[in-house]
Structures are given as structure tokens and as C-alpha cells.
Design a protein around this motif. Structure first.
Motif, PDB file in Angstrom:
ATOM      1  N   ARG A  86      79.363  51.316  68.877  1.00  0.00           N
ATOM      2  CA  ARG A  86      78.086  51.885  68.424  1.00  0.00           C
ATOM      3  C   ARG A  86      77.424  52.782  69.477  1.00  0.00           C
ATOM      4  O   ARG A  86      76.911  53.858  69.128  1.00  0.00           O
ATOM      5  N   THR A 101      72.691  45.282  64.041  1.00  0.00           N
ATOM      6  CA  THR A 101      72.482  43.959  64.668  1.00  0.00           C
ATOM      7  C   THR A 101      72.452  44.052  66.190  1.00  0.00           C
ATOM      8  O   THR A 101      72.986  43.200  66.889  1.00  0.00           O
ATOM      9  N   MET A 102      71.816  45.089  66.680  1.00  0.00           N
ATOM     10  CA  MET A 102      71.914  45.375  68.114  1.00  0.00           C
ATOM     11  C   MET A 102      70.723  44.860  68.916  1.00  0.00           C
ATOM     12  O   MET A 102      69.575  45.249  68.688  1.00  0.00           O
ATOM     13  N   THR A 103      71.037  44.003  69.871  1.00  0.00           N
ATOM     14  CA  THR A 103      70.017  43.448  70.756  1.00  0.00           C
ATOM     15  C   THR A 103      69.562  44.494  71.765  1.00  0.00           C
ATOM     16  O   THR A 103      70.379  45.211  72.342  1.00  0.00           O
ATOM     17  N   GLY A 148      82.112  43.683  73.291  1.00  0.00           N
ATOM     18  CA  GLY A 148      80.976  44.590  73.509  1.00  0.00           C
ATOM     19  C   GLY A 148      79.645  44.039  73.031  1.00  0.00           C
ATOM     20  O   GLY A 148      78.687  44.779  72.891  1.00  0.00           O
ATOM     21  N   THR A 150      76.346  41.157  73.223  1.00  0.00           N
ATOM     22  CA  THR A 150      75.625  40.308  74.176  1.00  0.00           C
ATOM     23  C   THR A 150      76.129  38.864  74.037  1.00  0.00           C
ATOM     24  O   THR A 150      76.103  38.103  75.001  1.00  0.00           O
ATOM     25  N   SER A 151      76.578  38.524  72.834  1.00  0.00           N
ATOM     26  CA  SER A 151      77.093  37.162  72.588  1.00  0.00           C
ATOM     27  C   SER A 151      78.214  36.835  73.564  1.00  0.00           C
ATOM     28  O   SER A 151      78.292  35.728  74.108  1.00  0.00           O
ATOM     29  N   TYR A 170      83.019  40.040  63.800  1.00  0.00           N
ATOM     30  CA  TYR A 170      82.835  38.596  63.638  1.00  0.00           C
ATOM     31  C   TYR A 170      83.703  37.935  62.561  1.00  0.00           C
ATOM     32  O   TYR A 170      84.099  36.783  62.732  1.00  0.00           O
ATOM     33  N   THR A 187      77.465  33.898  68.049  1.00  0.00           N
ATOM     34  CA  THR A 187      76.670  35.119  68.004  1.00  0.00           C
ATOM     35  C   THR A 187      75.287  34.753  67.440  1.00  0.00           C
ATOM     36  O   THR A 187      74.912  33.578  67.401  1.00  0.00           O
ATOM     37  N   TYR A 217      66.342  42.530  67.968  1.00  0.00           N
ATOM     38  CA  TYR A 217      67.079  43.747  67.574  1.00  0.00           C
ATOM     39  C   TYR A 217      66.191  44.992  67.670  1.00  0.00           C
ATOM     40  O   TYR A 217      65.018  44.957  67.278  1.00  0.00           O
TER      41      TYR A 217
END
Ligand code: GLU
Length: 271
Positions: A86, A101-103, A148, A150-151, A170, A187, A217
Motif C-alpha cells: 500500500r 485497515t492501516m494503522t 508489512g 504492524t501486527s 490474512y 492482527t 486507522y
């Protein structure tokens, strides 16, 4: 030699100009083209996934982008991304905005800009029912997640003795759990609930209460794309105020959804 140096200078200049154009004004450029290109997940229900009937990309993240494109008066084009693609896709100009779903975190904010937080979730574990009671039960075990993410980073820190297997996305990690190749998938809990809800034998699995990180997010935009970031933030705040954000939440997580969740956040200005 002189010619080579000049050629090199021209190439450097061209690269800079191309980059500057990309980092430029997405709001104006997208309006000119009549289209906003959004990067979304395509196998992460209920945030971004393929509708079985229509084969179209749908989900919470898709709906949020649809409101932004509508406010801009442009069409929305969607491109699938995974966690590891991404940011490069945004930087290379393949997409204009990430809703995947990006932190938001400090490391990523060095590379791209983020909107106000538009969703709040927490990192947990999806396991075969009753197999994990505490983090100690996962020590030395194999845990699946996505490359890639954070999980991936958080779990390596939280359970250093575990072997972390990183997949492209996932559902592949969940397949490994179903096949007994990993003891858990880790996650954000809303993603885990989404995965579980699509499983054939969902009763065999559970999302644990064990929690290792906060995951707020943000929508991702190119660094320095100031007017676009301001527009997106303004739109998100309006969506909170006029109830649109709550309606989208309700559609995907409300009582009629596959799994009912409380809306534990409100969109506010980060600054
Ligand atoms: N929210 C986390 C992240 O941004 C995990 C979900 C994902 O991989 O998209 O990395």
C-alpha cells in the motif's frame, strides 16, 4: 565526460520533477481527471473484500472513500492493495489514497501523511477455541500474520520466542490456522472477527481477549499533499457530525451485521 554529467543532471532533475508532480495537489489533479484512485484491501472483510454476487469491492473502507470521492465530485476507482504494497503504490502514484485497515504510527508518518483517525481497533489473536488462555501459551509457538503489518512487528516484540509466519494477506494466515500449521493468527480484532465470520466452521474458532496493541486507522496520502489532507480531514469531521460515519459503522458492525460491535470511537481532529 561533460556530456555524461549534463545527462546525469537532466535525469536527476526529471526524477525530481516527476516526484514533485506526484506529491503535488491530488485534490486538484483528481478533480481535473474526474477520478480518485483508492487503494483498498480485497480479502479483508468487512473493510475491503469482493462481493460474492456482484464481484465488486465492498466494505467499510470502500464506503468511507465513496463519501470522499462524492464530496470531491469525482468517480471512485478502486485498486486492491495488501499491507506490504500500500505505501509503495501510493508513493509511486498508482493510487491517490490508502483506505486499507492501516494503522497510523510515527514510522509510517515519516513516509506518508495520515488523516484524522477514522477507526479504532486493537491487536488480538484468532485461535482454535480454548487453546490459548494467556500470552505464555503462545511462547515458542507458530503465529500467522501479514507481511508489512504492524501486527507482525508488535507480535515479535510481545512474544519474542514465537515463530512469526508472515503471509501476503490474512486469509492465508487463517488457512494456516485451519490446517494446524500455526497456533494463532494475530492482527486487529475487527479483521479477525471478519475472517472468522466467513469461515465454514466458525464455531471452532474464537478471538481472544488477550490484547497487545492499540491500532488507530488513518487514511494514507502522499507526504506534503496538504490541500488533499485538509479536504479529507474536513470531510471526515463532517461525516462524524452529520451521522454518516456512524451509519457506515452500523452497516458493517451494527446489529444486522455478521458480528455486532460497539462503536468505541468518534472522529475528531488530531491537531
Ligand atoms: N492495522 C495494521 C496495520 O496497519 C494491521 C492490519 C493490516 O495489515 O492492514 O499494519
Amino acid at each position: 565526460m561533460k556530456k555524461m554529467v549534463t545527462l546525469f543532471m537532466i535525469m536527476v532533475l526529471a526524477t525530481f520533477t516527476a516526484k514533485a508532480a506526484l506529491a503535488g495537489d491530488t485534490l486538484a489533479n483528481a478533480k481535473k481527471k474526474g477520478v480518485l484512485v483508492g487503494g483498498v484491501k480485497d480479502s479483508t472483510p468487512p473493510f475491503g473484500y469482493v462481493d460474492e454476487k456482484t464481484r465488486k469491492l465492498i466494505g467499510y473502507d470502500v464506503d468511507v472513500l465513496a463519501v470522499i470521492a462524492k464530496r470531491m465530485g469525482v468517480a471512485l476507482e478502486l485498486k486492491p492493495v495488501v499491507s506490504s504494497t500500500r505505501m509503495p503504490m501510493l508513493q509511486e502514484g498508482n493510487i491517490d489514497i490508502i483506505a486499507a485497515t492501516m494503522t497510523k504510527n510515527a514510522d509510517r508518518a515519516k513516509v506518508i501523511d495520515f488523516s484524522n483517525t477514522y477507526f479504532m481497533t486493537y491487536q488480538r489473536f484468532l485461535i482454535k477455541k480454548g487453546t490459548v488462555k494467556s500470552l505464555k501459551d503462545l511462547a515458542g509457538k507458530r503465529i500467522g500474520t501479514a507481511k508489512g503489518s504492524t501486527s507482525e512487528q508488535n507480535v515479535k516484540k510481545a512474544i519474542p520466542t514465537a515463530t512469526v509466519l508472515s503471509f501476503d494477506d490474512y486469509p492465508q494466515a487463517f488457512l494456516a490456522l485451519q490446517q494446524g500449521k500455526v497456533q494463532a493468527v494475530t492482527t486487529d480484532d475487527h479483521i479477525l472477527l471478519g475472517l472468522k465470520s466467513k469461515a465454514l466452521r466458525k464455531d471452532q474458532f474464537e478471538v481472544t481477549d488477550l490484547y497487545i496493541a492499540d491500532e488507530p486507522y488513518g487514511l494514507g496520502m502522499r507526504k506534503g499533499d496538504k490541500k488533499f489532507v485538509e479536504f479529507v480531514n474536513k470531510t471526515l469531521l463532517e461525516m462524524e457530525k452529520n451521522g454518516e460515519a456512524a451509519r457506515i459503522f452500523d452497516k458493517w458492525f451494527g446489529p444486522k451485521s455478521d458480528f455486532h460491535q460497539k462503536r468505541n470511537f468518534k472522529i475528531t481532529s488530531d491537531k
